[in-house]
Design a protein around this motif. Structure first.
Motif, PDB file in Angstrom:
ATOM      1  N   GLN A 199     -11.156  -3.112  -3.387  1.00  0.00           N
ATOM      2  CA  GLN A 199     -10.519  -3.149  -4.756  1.00  0.00           C
ATOM      3  C   GLN A 199     -11.429  -3.333  -6.197  1.00  0.00           C
ATOM      4  N   ALA A 247       1.996   1.610  -3.316  1.00  0.00           N
ATOM      5  CA  ALA A 247       0.921   2.127  -4.456  1.00  0.00           C
ATOM      6  C   ALA A 247       0.937   3.619  -3.999  1.00  0.00           C
ATOM      7  N   GLU A 275      -4.122   5.438  -0.854  1.00  0.00           N
ATOM      8  CA  GLU A 275      -3.332   4.479  -0.906  1.00  0.00           C
ATOM      9  C   GLU A 275      -2.575   4.564   0.661  1.00  0.00           C
ATOM     10  N   HIS A 294      -5.052   3.451   3.006  1.00  0.00           N
ATOM     11  CA  HIS A 294      -5.015   1.892   3.213  1.00  0.00           C
ATOM     12  C   HIS A 294      -3.807   1.222   4.136  1.00  0.00           C
ATOM     13  N   HIS A 350      -1.351  -2.268 -11.812  1.00  0.00           N
ATOM     14  CA  HIS A 350      -1.169  -2.367 -10.581  1.00  0.00           C
ATOM     15  C   HIS A 350      -2.327  -2.596  -9.498  1.00  0.00           C
ATOM     16  N   GLU A 351      -3.482  -2.363 -10.143  1.00  0.00           N
ATOM     17  CA  GLU A 351      -4.697  -2.539  -8.946  1.00  0.00           C
ATOM     18  C   GLU A 351      -5.016  -3.948  -9.136  1.00  0.00           C
ATOM     19  N   GLU A 410     -11.709   0.126  -6.941  1.00  0.00           N
ATOM     20  CA  GLU A 410     -10.416   0.870  -7.372  1.00  0.00           C
ATOM     21  C   GLU A 410     -10.309   0.234  -8.755  1.00  0.00           C
ATOM     22  N   GLU A 457       0.727  -1.097  -0.028  1.00  0.00           N
ATOM     23  CA  GLU A 457       0.060   0.181   0.018  1.00  0.00           C
ATOM     24  C   GLU A 457       0.949   1.087  -0.039  1.00  0.00           C
ATOM     25  N   ASN A 496      -2.620  -5.613  -6.945  1.00  0.00           N
ATOM     26  CA  ASN A 496      -2.953  -5.589  -5.304  1.00  0.00           C
ATOM     27  C   ASN A 496      -4.086  -6.342  -5.284  1.00  0.00           C
ATOM     28  N   HIS A 499      -5.646  10.222  -4.805  1.00  0.00           N
ATOM     29  CA  HIS A 499      -5.508   9.003  -4.687  1.00  0.00           C
ATOM     30  C   HIS A 499      -4.429   8.295  -4.036  1.00  0.00           C
TER      31      HIS A 499
HETATM   32 FE1  OFO Z   1      -4.974   0.230  -1.800  1.00  0.00          FE
HETATM   33  O1  OFO Z   1      -6.057   0.099  -3.284  1.00  0.00           O
HETATM   34 FE2  OFO Z   1      -5.113   0.714  -4.940  1.00  0.00          FE
HETATM   35  O2  OFO Z   1      -3.540  -0.132  -4.914  1.00  0.00           O
END
Ligand code: OFO
Length: 184
Positions: free
Chosen positions: A131, A24, A54, A57, A97-98, A134, A21, A101, A50
């Protein structure tokens, strides 16, 4: 008396998530500075905001580890990826990337299920839902860019798109959360 309620394996996987996180947040920060220097002030605004999300998170995972009697680890981070070539690549890289994750979150949920650690399983559900939001957020960005012309988008349509993106929320609305009282 040992009051740690987390197994070693769960502590390790959660600490790995703390790092992910934090990384990110750096990725979004790095892409935000790229977007800003390319003149995409609206996209930069969304990505800067954003990045903060992160970090939230990361804090959420740290708080959970500490709350359960474990010890959260703050470690060195990997460098963010190199600058994208254009907006299309920027959004595609973020989407990838998401998805990565999301897979990491699924590993946490799956391990907590195997260990019958229902507290961590329950904690992980918040991230499963997050997620979906996201991924939806970035899918929407890719859709908008496609409508604007994708790689062949004109400067005018990119300018318009950028200003629209700058005004949008960095949370995605999910259709399944709509209700009669709040149709979205
Ligand atoms: Fe933490 O949700 Fe995007 O990586």
């Amino acid at each position: 008396m040992d009051t740690n309620r987390l197994s070693k394996a769960i502590t390790d996987i959660l600490n790995n998530q703390v790092k992910k996180e934090a990384e990110a947040a750096q990725i979004y920060l790095s892409y935000a500075t790229w977007a800003d220097s390319e003149g995409y002030a609206g996209v930069a605004n969304l990505l800067f905001r954003h990045s903060g999300e992160e970090r939230d998170h990361m804090m959420k995972v740290i708080d959970y580890i500490q709350e359960r009697g474990g010890r959260a680890k703050v470690t060195a981070l990997s460098a963010p990826p190199k600058d994208p070539k254009n907006l299309q690549e920027c959004f595609e890289k973020i989407f990838q990337h998401e998805v990565d994750n999301t897979n990491a979150i699924y590993e946490i949920v799956s391990l907590s299920h195997d260990e019958k650690d229902w507290a961590t399983w329950n904690f992980g559900q918040w991230f499963v839902k997050e997620q979906i939001e996201e991924e939806t957020l970035v899918m929407d960005l890719l859709d908008k860019l496609k409508i604007a012309g994708g790689a062949k988008a004109t400067s005018e349509s990119l300018l318009y798109l950028d200003s629209k993106i700058g005004q949008q929320d960095d949370d995605a609305d999910l259709a399944r959360d709509a209700s009669v009282e709040s149709p979205q």
